[in-house]
Design an enzyme around this catalytic site. Structure first.
Site, PDB file in Angstrom:
ATOM      1  N   GLU A   1       0.713  -1.215   0.021  1.00 46.74           N
ATOM      2  CA  GLU A   1       0.041  -0.073  -0.172  1.00 46.74           C
ATOM      3  C   GLU A   1       0.914   1.282   0.042  1.00 46.74           C
ATOM      4  O   GLU A   1       1.888   1.232   0.884  1.00 46.74           O
ATOM      5  CB  GLU A   1      -0.836  -0.157   1.251  1.00 46.74           C
ATOM      6  CG  GLU A   1      -1.861  -1.293   1.380  1.00 46.74           C
ATOM      7  CD  GLU A   1      -2.120  -1.433   2.792  1.00 46.74           C
ATOM      8  OE1 GLU A   1      -1.839  -0.851   3.705  1.00 46.74           O
ATOM      9  OE2 GLU A   1      -2.593  -2.781   3.033  1.00 46.74           O
TER      10      GLU A   1
ATOM     11  N   GLU B   1      -4.388  -7.307   2.500  1.00 45.83           N
ATOM     12  CA  GLU B   1      -3.186  -7.825   2.593  1.00 45.83           C
ATOM     13  C   GLU B   1      -2.998  -9.241   2.403  1.00 45.83           C
ATOM     14  O   GLU B   1      -1.979  -9.804   1.976  1.00 45.83           O
ATOM     15  CB  GLU B   1      -3.124  -7.640   4.378  1.00 45.83           C
ATOM     16  CG  GLU B   1      -2.378  -6.498   4.838  1.00 45.83           C
ATOM     17  CD  GLU B   1      -3.263  -5.184   4.871  1.00 45.83           C
ATOM     18  OE1 GLU B   1      -4.638  -5.638   4.757  1.00 45.83           O
ATOM     19  OE2 GLU B   1      -2.858  -4.166   4.897  1.00 45.83           O
TER      20      GLU B   1
ATOM     21  N   PHE C   1       3.026  -2.438   8.682  1.00 43.57           N
ATOM     22  CA  PHE C   1       3.461  -2.648  10.239  1.00 43.57           C
ATOM     23  C   PHE C   1       3.305  -3.953  10.307  1.00 43.57           C
ATOM     24  O   PHE C   1       2.234  -4.831   9.737  1.00 43.57           O
ATOM     25  CB  PHE C   1       2.105  -2.122  10.991  1.00 43.57           C
ATOM     26  CG  PHE C   1       2.287  -0.496  11.238  1.00 43.57           C
ATOM     27  CD1 PHE C   1       2.958  -0.105  12.305  1.00 43.57           C
ATOM     28  CD2 PHE C   1       2.016   0.400  10.254  1.00 43.57           C
ATOM     29  CE1 PHE C   1       3.063   1.187  12.685  1.00 43.57           C
ATOM     30  CE2 PHE C   1       2.147   1.561  10.512  1.00 43.57           C
ATOM     31  CZ  PHE C   1       2.561   2.239  11.813  1.00 43.57           C
TER      32      PHE C   1
ATOM     33  N   ASP D   1       2.097  -6.119  12.475  1.00 40.32           N
ATOM     34  CA  ASP D   1       0.876  -6.281  12.723  1.00 40.32           C
ATOM     35  C   ASP D   1      -0.281  -6.621  11.677  1.00 40.32           C
ATOM     36  O   ASP D   1      -1.081  -7.500  12.102  1.00 40.32           O
ATOM     37  CB  ASP D   1       0.423  -5.171  13.788  1.00 40.32           C
ATOM     38  CG  ASP D   1       1.240  -4.776  14.616  1.00 40.32           C
ATOM     39  OD1 ASP D   1       1.236  -4.856  15.826  1.00 40.32           O
ATOM     40  OD2 ASP D   1       2.265  -4.286  14.322  1.00 40.32           O
ATOM     41  N   PHE D   2      -0.112  -5.884  10.744  1.00 39.03           N
ATOM     42  CA  PHE D   2      -1.134  -6.422   9.610  1.00 39.03           C
ATOM     43  C   PHE D   2      -0.743  -7.612   8.791  1.00 39.03           C
ATOM     44  O   PHE D   2      -1.576  -7.908   7.969  1.00 39.03           O
ATOM     45  CB  PHE D   2      -0.895  -5.280   8.492  1.00 39.03           C
ATOM     46  CG  PHE D   2      -1.208  -3.832   9.235  1.00 39.03           C
ATOM     47  CD1 PHE D   2      -2.107  -3.698  10.395  1.00 39.03           C
ATOM     48  CD2 PHE D   2      -0.676  -2.681   8.473  1.00 39.03           C
ATOM     49  CE1 PHE D   2      -2.222  -2.617  11.003  1.00 39.03           C
ATOM     50  CE2 PHE D   2      -1.082  -1.485   9.174  1.00 39.03           C
ATOM     51  CZ  PHE D   2      -1.807  -1.383  10.300  1.00 39.03           C
TER      52      PHE D   2
ATOM     53  N   HIS E   1       0.015  -1.852  16.518  1.00 33.70           N
ATOM     54  CA  HIS E   1       0.922  -1.526  15.686  1.00 33.70           C
ATOM     55  C   HIS E   1       2.387  -1.535  16.332  1.00 33.70           C
ATOM     56  O   HIS E   1       3.221  -0.665  15.958  1.00 33.70           O
ATOM     57  CB  HIS E   1       0.791   0.024  15.377  1.00 33.70           C
ATOM     58  CG  HIS E   1      -0.398   0.336  14.490  1.00 33.70           C
ATOM     59  ND1 HIS E   1      -1.801   0.242  14.707  1.00 33.70           N
ATOM     60  CD2 HIS E   1      -0.485   0.699  13.136  1.00 33.70           C
ATOM     61  CE1 HIS E   1      -2.620   0.560  13.725  1.00 33.70           C
ATOM     62  NE2 HIS E   1      -1.769   0.957  12.713  1.00 33.70           N
TER      63      HIS E   1
HETATM   64  C1  LIG Z   1      -5.656  -4.141   7.544  1.00 33.64           C
HETATM   65  C2  LIG Z   1      -4.858  -2.689   7.426  1.00 33.64           C
HETATM   66  N1  LIG Z   1      -4.029  -2.356   6.480  1.00 33.64           N
HETATM   67  C3  LIG Z   1      -3.089  -1.243   6.354  1.00 33.64           C
HETATM   68  C4  LIG Z   1      -3.631  -0.191   7.656  1.00 33.64           C
HETATM   69  C5  LIG Z   1      -2.844   0.953   7.327  1.00 33.64           C
HETATM   70  N2  LIG Z   1      -3.992   1.936   7.250  1.00 33.64           N
HETATM   71  C6  LIG Z   1      -4.376   3.041   8.249  1.00 33.64           C
HETATM   72  S1  LIG Z   1      -5.439   3.611   7.827  1.00 33.64           S
HETATM   73  C7  LIG Z   1      -5.510   3.389   5.832  1.00 33.64           C
HETATM   74  C8  LIG Z   1      -6.374   4.176   5.065  1.00 33.64           C
HETATM   75  C9  LIG Z   1      -7.749   3.706   5.197  1.00 33.64           C
HETATM   76  O1  LIG Z   1      -8.569   4.293   4.076  1.00 33.64           O
HETATM   77  P1  LIG Z   1     -10.018   4.428   4.355  1.00 33.64           P
HETATM   78  O2  LIG Z   1     -10.415   3.018   4.928  1.00 33.64           O
HETATM   79  O3  LIG Z   1     -10.537   4.942   3.105  1.00 33.64           O
HETATM   80  O4  LIG Z   1     -10.230   5.176   5.760  1.00 33.64           O
HETATM   81  P2  LIG Z   1      -9.640   6.693   6.055  1.00 33.64           P
HETATM   82  O5  LIG Z   1      -8.355   6.628   6.334  1.00 33.64           O
HETATM   83  O6  LIG Z   1      -9.946   7.287   4.676  1.00 33.64           O
HETATM   84  O7  LIG Z   1     -10.847   7.294   6.835  1.00 33.64           O
HETATM   85  C10 LIG Z   1      -4.431   2.563   5.927  1.00 33.64           C
HETATM   86  C11 LIG Z   1      -4.190   1.997   4.777  1.00 33.64           C
HETATM   87  C12 LIG Z   1      -4.383  -0.682   8.786  1.00 33.64           C
HETATM   88  N3  LIG Z   1      -4.603  -0.101   9.462  1.00 33.64           N
HETATM   89  N4  LIG Z   1      -4.839  -1.799   8.271  1.00 33.64           N
END
Ligand SMILES: Cc1ncc(C[n+]2csc(CCOP(=O)(O)OP(=O)(O)O)c2C)c(N)n1
Ligand SMILES: Cc1ncc(C[n+]2csc(CCOP(=O)(O)OP(=O)(O)O)c2C)c(N)n1
Ligand SMILES: [Mg+2]
Ligand SMILES: [Mg+2]
Lengths: 340, 328, 340, 328
Positions: free
Chosen positions: B29, B59, B82, B84-85, B128
């Site tokens: 990502e 993932e 991370f 964790d993911f 995290h």
């Molecule tokens: C399973 C997982 N993958 C990656 C992340 C890292 N991450 C945190 S927020 C985010 C973006 C999320 O986008 P969206 O669902 O559109 O929510 P927004 O942040 O726009 O509110 C990512 C990739 C995570 N927290 N969990």
């Protein structure tokens, strides 16, 4: 599976012609005989692990894989014998694998649930429902990176459409426009469960459509229409048309595993389905096309004899030598170099 | 020799491998924008979006696709953001990547690398901050690396990409800015990088075995101990599977005392494996029991003072080392 | 969030009336002030961990949660401050949590990404994108088992629709006909990525539809239409109508985290979006409804004063005592009883 | 007292808890038809499809839904079919179930049980045979049980359902038909079931620590050793977190010799934790190093002779015990 890289010669018109139908008849009979042999072998205590027979689903295997080149890639499921044979694997070698013998595809290390023949592009059955979908997506990434003209076919059951990797893998193939054909081989059941009861909405095709994939729905017991449809779809994918989704309807005539009497379903239901099974349907079409019953009977006999011989040979194969247990784990940190 | 940060060293390793081999590519990502910590900055511009591939938040598919692509002869580098993911992709890593070569009787290999930024960092809390290296070390088929220095991040990541096995490459987030000297080589570092510990400091009184960010706490502790006249030998394992038993056993046999220090939870941590092995192999040389320091068996908090309660500190290492010197 | 169990009184006709609009105006201002305070606090080094501000998305929080009862259940994301406030949590307590202090919702053990207030049915933000979807499905199972009349609301971002749990959770809610409202709060971005580029097919609504859920698509910056739609949808769900899916379009005006300058997008794009942000729109509607600007200014002042006071108080709160680190891990095998 | 198989004991435990408490329910694939091994036979008829709930093949949602339902005050029992499939639900188990109570500062609890049929059984090969108890023992927040007898399956499963913590309940597939006596109680077994080992055989020469199916190999070995005049004490741990240190340490201090036997891979297995702890706590009582027996670090094969190569056998236990008696 056809030899090497040429898509096979075809009959004109709407039908696929007797020659090609005969090819499917042979492949389907071979698969059927293989499954029956495997079931018998398990009853005789020769197959140590579980097997998931594909009796009744042979048209899917032959109709689809018959349109693939040897170097095209196939990912399959726990119910993968038929697909593997149709992709060109040697059933004699596969039988040895099921019997856990040296000279099996994986020298007895994988068994039925992990049947694979990389030499014909069959990159593995999988013991985890739906896991093959994301693997297939990535195999297609590799084809793209390498600039090849190969395509990937990924076959999974109706139960797999309720697992997350279904969404992730199809979405992936769509956004990167990858050369994959996803096939949902819908036999109505997932283990003892009627899959429809566990599946919200209109079903697999609607889901794939909502992910942006073109969808083709087909009678999975009609080898002719499967063959025709796959020919065109495979060509489109190969020429850069992006991923495609096929939803094919068939029926699992046997139990979930060879040990499953499947008492959870009506005898009448099963009998009705036997009347629509693909091999007899193919035979009827062959008769229509002018092939005579003697020819068909001869093919049946040949197949059975061949399978019986393969089985005898497989029985004679030795067990894998014990050192195999420690081979092919990994290069770095190879357990053979470690006192544990 | 150049000076680079741990983060830059990782980027340089990937860049060098991608330059040398068109089959190497990375997926994860936000990689196109440089990755969440900047580890990929500039690489999309250099190698294009097909080789530095931005992915959806998928993932399971990121990992699964890497398995498929690796079986097809490419060398994917998976970014998990991370560590964790990676728990969203464990089937793909453990049931698929780690087992494919074996299940298929050697018909294929799965040469992928999973980069997993690990450990406690800036109050990232329970989801995290984990250190789960012990899990991966337990799984047949996986190689596990945990570099502590820029040089090792460079060498181990390159060697991991070149390896034909699936490698879990654990980069510690707290080390991103740490600087160090390294040599960018033409010939990639090879298999000899694995299972070879580095003696980060020599000493004859006790052997301290560690890896990843804890190396620096151990070195600090060793300074303090030296001031008291206790000479600790600090061994940075660098890789956890394989791990360098020979060096650890030789050192412990010489000092008679062994302390293992890691950030992960002590219970079920990889320290247990090392302690069990050491006491088995050099029992009669031991002047006292092998000791372990790791986190208590509690999740990681958000508030810094609570985070600190589960972080192994320099003081704790010093105290334990002292105890070991005086015991029995 | 409204008090206790009564759905609030409403204005007749199509609008929701000035009284209710004023309520939303207050809630949205409170959320905005909270986010701005949190961002400032982080710049001042008072917030040790990451925060994901919801500036620009306040209407979603207020419009939806304003139709929930206190004992209805909410599951949120990493960007959950607004939802939590709208569900009725005390921002003063939340600020303490963000500052990592004793007296925060979780006494500083969770922080922003794990903000939760079970006393108002807010069962947690989540650090794992999409994980709340399956948890929400199960919360609804529990409501069904207990025979309650409560409903579950699960809010997630546009990025979450590409994770497997999206499919699994929605399918689950559908086949068991569970009382859940899924809300895709679409702010166009997932972190630095334009989500549309990563999303195959027509998008979230089509996916939910293919899983059998009724879908409502809404302007997520129009608190009035969100309020109206949610009122009806929530009532239907509560009376046994099964799950529902809302796709609401809004925009993340700030960076992904408070530390993100979001240089990856056009200033012009952001400016255009600022012109459509929900609070000013709500104010304009209030003026139309005859509320005067003096009243609105007073509300803004009140909110800001209140928030400033809360922040001062939060700053004065002590850090959690160290023993907290070992509390609430587990009963069986409690680490406090173990020498490790 | 009645005689029951290990399988029936699990079913009886669930049935008794469901009868006593309407908040207890079970969910998993094919449960309505009795579950893949028949562990749920008859329960759907007795308790209805809402409490013995058939699910889609959605492991992540099965586990995640259980987390949500547990936070709402019900007591879900999750059936994972094969412990290997839990790898499709690890985020939900480890990042969610195990951490929720802590992350939320005690605002909630997650009283769920995950039943995970584990271990080698009938040539099920690499993706259906794993023993990963060490993983769970490493995760703060989780309780880990691994019964070896019908009675323990009954008592531990009931106690697990009653516990307010998430419990990973590892049933060994090879033990389904094993019969034994047990008492079905009205009052459920409680917290005292956890962290309490059972001395399955007394002996003064060496202590053998084991759990799950390996108990039977150890007992066989002890018979053979007794014939040679070596009296092995066999300790069945029953639960791995918490684990009964007191009993293990007392026994080892008395015998001076400790051997840990488990089916899981030795490297990174829970045996390492025990060995490390034992040598640390009773170092001076040890007559020789603590030893461990586990599987080599290789995936599990399909062919029985290869499967046997990674299975710890009675012979191996006997030989190791003998070596330990004669060493030093
Ligand atoms: C399973 C997982 N993958 C990656 C992340 C890292 N991450 C945190 S927020 C985010 C973006 C999320 O986008 P969206 O669902 O559109 O929510 P927004 O942040 O726009 O509110 C990512 C990739 C995570 N927290 N969990
Ligand atoms: C992730 C996962 N969950 C459960 C199983 C157990 N399982 C094996 S086959 C099967 C049914 C699969 O149904 P379907 O996908 O329709 O394929 P079919 O067996 O009908 O060919 C199940 C549940 C599994 N192998 N993997
Ligand atoms: Mg099926
Ligand atoms: Mg978004």
């Amino acid at each position: 599976m056809n030899d090497d890289t040429e898509t096979p010669r075809r009959h004109g018109g709407n039908g696929i012609g007797p020659e090609r139908l005969l090819h499917h008849y042979r492949v389907m009979l071979l698969i059927r005989a293989f499954e029956e042999t495997a079931i018998r072998a398990q009853k005789n205590g020769q197959v140590p692990g579980p097997i998931h027979p594909s009796i009744g689903q042979e048209a899917v295997a032959s109709g689809i894989c018959g349109n693939l080149r040897r170097d095209d890639v196939l990912l399959s499921t726990h119910r993968g014998h038929g697909h593997t044979i149709a992709k060109g694997a040697d059933p004699a070698v596969m039988l040895r694998e099921l019997l856990g013998r040296e000279g099996g595809n994986s020298n007895g290390k994988g068994g039925s649930m992990h049947i694979a023949d990389f030499s014909v592009g069959m990159l593995g059955a999988n013991g985890v429902v739906g896991a093959n979908i994301v693997i297939a997506a990535g195999a297609a990434n590799a084809i793209r990176l390498k600039g090849d003209e190969r395509i990937v076919v990924c076959i999974f059951g109706d139960g797999a459409v309720n697992r997350g990797p279904f969404l992730e893998g199809l979405n992936w193939a769509r956004i990167y426009d990858l050369p994959v054909l996803f096939v949902c081989e819908d036999n109505s059941y997932s283990s003892t469960t009627v899959t429809a009861n566990m599946t919200g909405g209109p079903g697999p095709g609607a889901r794939a459509g909502a992910l942006g994939l073109p969808v083709t729905e087909l009678d999975g017991n009609d080898v002719e229409s499967l063959d025709r449809a796959t020919r065109d779809i495979a060509a489109t994918i190969r020429s850069g048309g992006g991923p495609h989704f096929m939803h094919v309807h068939t029926y699992r005539l046997a139990g979930h595993t060879a040990a499953d009497p499947a008492t959870y379903r009506d005898r009448a239901e099963v009998e009705a389905r036997w009347r629509r099974e693909p091999i007899a349907r193919c035979a009827a079409r062959l008769i229509e096309e002018g092939v005579n019953e003697t020819t068909l009977a001869a093919i049946r006999r040949e197949t059975e004899t061949a399978m019986a011989e393969m089985y005898e040979k497989a029985l004679a194969a030795p067990p894998p030598p014990q050192r195999r247990a420690f081979e092919d784990v990994q290069d770095i940190g190879d357990p053979r170099q470690e006192a544990f | 020799m150049e000076t680079m940060s741990y983060l830059e060293a990782g980027r340089a390793a990937l860049s060098d491998e991608m330059s040398a081999d068109p089959d190497v590519w990375a997926l994860g990502e936000d990689l196109g924008r440089g990755g969440v910590f900047g580890q990929y900055r500039g690489l999309a511009e250099e190698f294009g979006p097909e080789r530095i591939m931005d992915t959806p938040i998928s993932e399971a598919c990121i990992m699964g696709a890497a398995v498929g692509a690796a079986m097809m002869g490419t060398r994917p580098v998976v970014e998990m953001r991370f560590s964790d993911f990676a728990l969203c992709a464990i089937d793909e890593l453990v049931n698929q990547a780690a087992k494919a070569r074996y299940m298929f009787g050697g018909q294929t290999r799965v040469p992928l690398v999973v980069r997993e930024p690990m450990g406690m960092w800036r109050s990232s809390a329970a989801q995290h901050s984990q250190s789960l290296e012990a899990w991966y070390a337990h799984i047949p088929g996986l190689v596990v690396t945990a570099p502590a220095t820029p040089e090792d991040n460079y060498r181990l990541l390159r060697a991991a990409i070149r390896a034909d096995d699936p490698v879990v490459h654990l980069e510690h987030k707290d080390l991103w800015p740490v600087e160090g000297a390294l040599e960018r080589t033409v010939t990639p570092p090879g298999a000899e990088e694995f299972g070879r510990a580095r003696i980060a400091r020599q000493g004859g009184d006790l052997s301290i075995i560690t890896w990843s960010a804890m190396l620096y706490r151990c070195l600090e502790a060793a300074e303090a101990l030296a001031a008291e006249g206790i000479q600790a030998e600090i061994i940075d394992l660098r890789t956890l599977w394989p791990w360098d038993k020979a060096t650890v056993l030789e050192s412990t046999a010489r000092t008679g005392r062994c302390l293992i220090v890691h950030e992960a939870v002590a219970v079920g941590g990889f320290g247990g494996e090392i302690a069990a092995t050491v006491q088995e192999k050099v029992f009669s040389s031991l002047k006292g029991p092998v000791r372990r320091l790791g986190a208590p068996r509690v999740p990681i908090s958000y508030a810094p003072p609570l985070e600190d309660m589960v972080r192994v500190g320099t003081e704790q290492i010093i105290t334990t080392a002292r105890e070991m010197m005086h015991a029995k």
